[in-house]
Enzyme design. Structure first.
Site, PDB file in Angstrom:
ATOM      1  N   TRP A 107       0.815  -1.211   0.000  1.00 37.36           N
ATOM      2  CA  TRP A 107       0.000   0.000   0.000  1.00 37.36           C
ATOM      3  C   TRP A 107       0.845   1.256   0.000  1.00 37.36           C
ATOM      4  O   TRP A 107       0.559   2.191  -0.752  1.00 37.36           O
ATOM      5  CB  TRP A 107      -0.991  -0.012   1.159  1.00 37.36           C
ATOM      6  CG  TRP A 107      -2.075  -1.027   0.929  1.00 37.36           C
ATOM      7  CD1 TRP A 107      -2.323  -2.142   1.669  1.00 37.36           C
ATOM      8  CD2 TRP A 107      -3.041  -1.041  -0.135  1.00 37.36           C
ATOM      9  NE1 TRP A 107      -3.374  -2.844   1.130  1.00 37.36           N
ATOM     10  CE2 TRP A 107      -3.837  -2.194   0.027  1.00 37.36           C
ATOM     11  CE3 TRP A 107      -3.310  -0.206  -1.213  1.00 37.36           C
ATOM     12  CZ2 TRP A 107      -4.880  -2.536  -0.845  1.00 37.36           C
ATOM     13  CZ3 TRP A 107      -4.344  -0.537  -2.081  1.00 37.36           C
ATOM     14  CH2 TRP A 107      -5.116  -1.687  -1.895  1.00 37.36           C
ATOM     15  N   ASP A 178      -1.793   6.395   6.425  1.00 35.49           N
ATOM     16  CA  ASP A 178      -2.844   5.542   5.875  1.00 35.49           C
ATOM     17  C   ASP A 178      -3.124   4.465   6.924  1.00 35.49           C
ATOM     18  O   ASP A 178      -2.327   3.552   7.113  1.00 35.49           O
ATOM     19  CB  ASP A 178      -2.361   4.931   4.556  1.00 35.49           C
ATOM     20  CG  ASP A 178      -3.370   3.947   3.953  1.00 35.49           C
ATOM     21  OD1 ASP A 178      -4.424   3.703   4.574  1.00 35.49           O
ATOM     22  OD2 ASP A 178      -3.086   3.430   2.849  1.00 35.49           O
ATOM     23  N   LYS A 202     -12.550  -1.880   5.871  1.00 32.88           N
ATOM     24  CA  LYS A 202     -11.778  -2.842   6.656  1.00 32.88           C
ATOM     25  C   LYS A 202     -12.315  -2.887   8.088  1.00 32.88           C
ATOM     26  O   LYS A 202     -12.731  -3.918   8.568  1.00 32.88           O
ATOM     27  CB  LYS A 202     -10.286  -2.471   6.667  1.00 32.88           C
ATOM     28  CG  LYS A 202      -9.688  -2.104   5.307  1.00 32.88           C
ATOM     29  CD  LYS A 202      -9.552  -3.274   4.373  1.00 32.88           C
ATOM     30  CE  LYS A 202      -9.239  -2.938   2.917  1.00 32.88           C
ATOM     31  NZ  LYS A 202      -8.101  -2.106   2.622  1.00 32.88           N
TER      32      LYS A 202
HETATM   33  C1  LIG Z   1      -7.596  -1.459   1.353  1.00 35.58           C
HETATM   34  C2  LIG Z   1      -6.534  -0.454   1.507  1.00 35.58           C
HETATM   35  C3  LIG Z   1      -6.395   0.641   0.637  1.00 35.58           C
HETATM   36  C4  LIG Z   1      -7.211   0.808  -0.626  1.00 35.58           C
HETATM   37  O1  LIG Z   1      -8.464   1.187  -0.421  1.00 35.58           O
HETATM   38  P1  LIG Z   1      -9.503   1.349  -1.619  1.00 35.58           P
HETATM   39  O2  LIG Z   1     -10.710   1.743  -0.866  1.00 35.58           O
HETATM   40  O3  LIG Z   1      -9.619   0.040  -2.336  1.00 35.58           O
HETATM   41  O4  LIG Z   1      -8.998   2.415  -2.527  1.00 35.58           O
HETATM   42  C5  LIG Z   1      -5.400   1.568   0.897  1.00 35.58           C
HETATM   43  N1  LIG Z   1      -4.577   1.421   1.943  1.00 35.58           N
HETATM   44  C6  LIG Z   1      -4.655   0.368   2.778  1.00 35.58           C
HETATM   45  C7  LIG Z   1      -3.692   0.253   3.898  1.00 35.58           C
HETATM   46  C8  LIG Z   1      -5.640  -0.600   2.587  1.00 35.58           C
HETATM   47  O5  LIG Z   1      -5.719  -1.649   3.429  1.00 35.58           O
END
Ligand SMILES: *Cc1c(COP(=O)(O)O)cnc(C)c1O
Length: 364
Positions: A107, A178, A202
């Site tokens: 990511w 993030d 998530k």
């Molecule tokens: C799932 C995830 C993303 C991506 O998210 P989307 O909603 O599919 O754009 C970005 N960063 C992390 C750490 C993730 O787990």
């Protein structure tokens, strides 16, 4: 005959608390006597405004968000923020600005690639040569003194790597984190970060909602090319209703926040998450039939990737798991193997059921 309980280990979109789904089902056709489903309400009407305000207030309480931070509900997901963040912050410096990244897995890798469209990217540290099995120690980072910001991914969902520290940064370099896959799973000090973002699917609620927590002074530095609907200042000024927000996803997130408060809040969830992770890693470590490759101090409490020693047994393992109601254990296609995501909504009974299966399968 009693039905086998189902435990869903998906990395995302992921399991939601059963009580939340039950409440949403009971309110589906008529929310609180309004005669409408939440999906059918104007986002500017008093019913939805009350849902929105409660969700923001509960989240502020759960994460102890200081008053000088805005809570924004956006669309576009985590990947959308990979562009939205530099579009909003690169203007903090003369152009082209430099953005620091720590590359700890899939990511953060995607984030730095996207940011390079808007700024110079400096990879201050990387664990690529260790196959992303650790967070590089801060002492090895080569930070830029006047970077527009530092971007980190505090829980790498695919690689199963989680930060166990908050980085030290130069005085005027905000940290952008993030936290998509571990927000609300542990106590954090929001004031240590400039921006926190997270896709909801998530650990918060349904896909389609993206949470952004941003310090107020960081609303002022967007590049002129930043789209209005993604300009944090504009979004903040309109209480996340500059354009139509993902109303139903906000409603479900609000139910999850309320559920979290009833569970005792984030500190109580963290204790449960520590216990769940301890149980699962102990089972994986106990038998060399299984392998988790992440440095012990950086093992994620939320996403647990693992491999069978004999990968020829993968399909058999997954089929047996499914037959026991243990769903979505297949690892991400980029790394293979297995992955068990054990977010807030995964009860300890689910982890215990997985551990029992791990032991039984290895024994056979
Ligand atoms: C799932 C995830 C993303 C991506 O998210 P989307 O909603 O599919 O754009 C970005 N960063 C992390 C750490 C993730 O787990």
């Amino acid at each position: 005959m009693t039905a086998t309980p189902i435990f869903n280990f998906s990395a995302g979109p992921a399991v939601l608390p059963r009580e939340v789904l039950q409440q949403a089902a009971s309110e589906m056709l008529d929310w609180h006597g309004s005669g409408m489903s939440v999906m059918e309400m104007s986002h500017r009407g008093p019913e939805f405004i009350s849902i929105y305000k409660q969700a923001v207030a509960d989240l502020r309480e759960l994460l102890n968000v200081p008053p000088n931070y805005k809570i924004l509900f956006q669309q576009g997901g985590g990947l959308g923020q990979n562009a939205i963040v530099p579009l909003n912050l690169a203007g903090r410096r003369a152009q082209p600005a430099t953005i620091d990244f720590v590359h700890t897995g899939s990511w953060s890798g995607k984030s730095l690639k996207e940011a390079a469209r808007y700024a110079n990217v400096n990879v201050a540290a990387s664990s690529k040569d260790q196959a992303f099995t650790a967070v590089p120690p801060q002492a090895s980072w080569k930070l830029t003194q006047d970077a527009a910001y530092l971007h980190i991914c505090t829980n790498e969902t695919i690689d199963g790597v989680e930060y166990n520290f908050v980085p030290e940064v130069p005085a005027d370099v905000p940290i952008v984190a993030d936290m998509s896959s571990h927000i609300l799973s542990r106590v954090i000090d929001v004031s240590k970060y400039g921006v926190i973002f997270a896709g909801a699917q998530k650990n918060i609620g349904p896909a389609g909602l993206t949470l952004v927590i941003v310090r107020e002074d960081l609303l002022e530095h967007a590049l002129p090319i930043c789209p209005s609907a993604f300009h944090w200042k504009t979004v903040a000024e309109h209480e996340s209703m500059y354009n139509t927000p993902p109303t139903y996803a906000i409603y479900i997130a609000g139910l999850v926040f309320d559920w979290l408060k009833r569970q005792g809040g984030v500190a109580a969830m963290e204790q449960r998450n520590i216990e769940k992770a301890r149980l699962l890693y102990a089972a994986l470590d106990a038998d060399d039939f299984y392998q988790n490759r992440v440095a012990k101090e950086n093992r994620s409490r939320m996403n647990v990737p693992f491999y069978l020693r004999d990968e020829a047994l993968n399909e058999q393992f997954l089929a047996g798991a499914k037959a026991r109601g243990l769903l979505q254990l297949k690892g991400h296609k980029s790394v293979g193997g297995m992955r068990a995501s054990i977010y807030n909504a995964m009860p300890i009974e689910g982890v215990q059921a997985l551990v029992d299966y791990l032991n039984e399968f290895a024994g056979r």
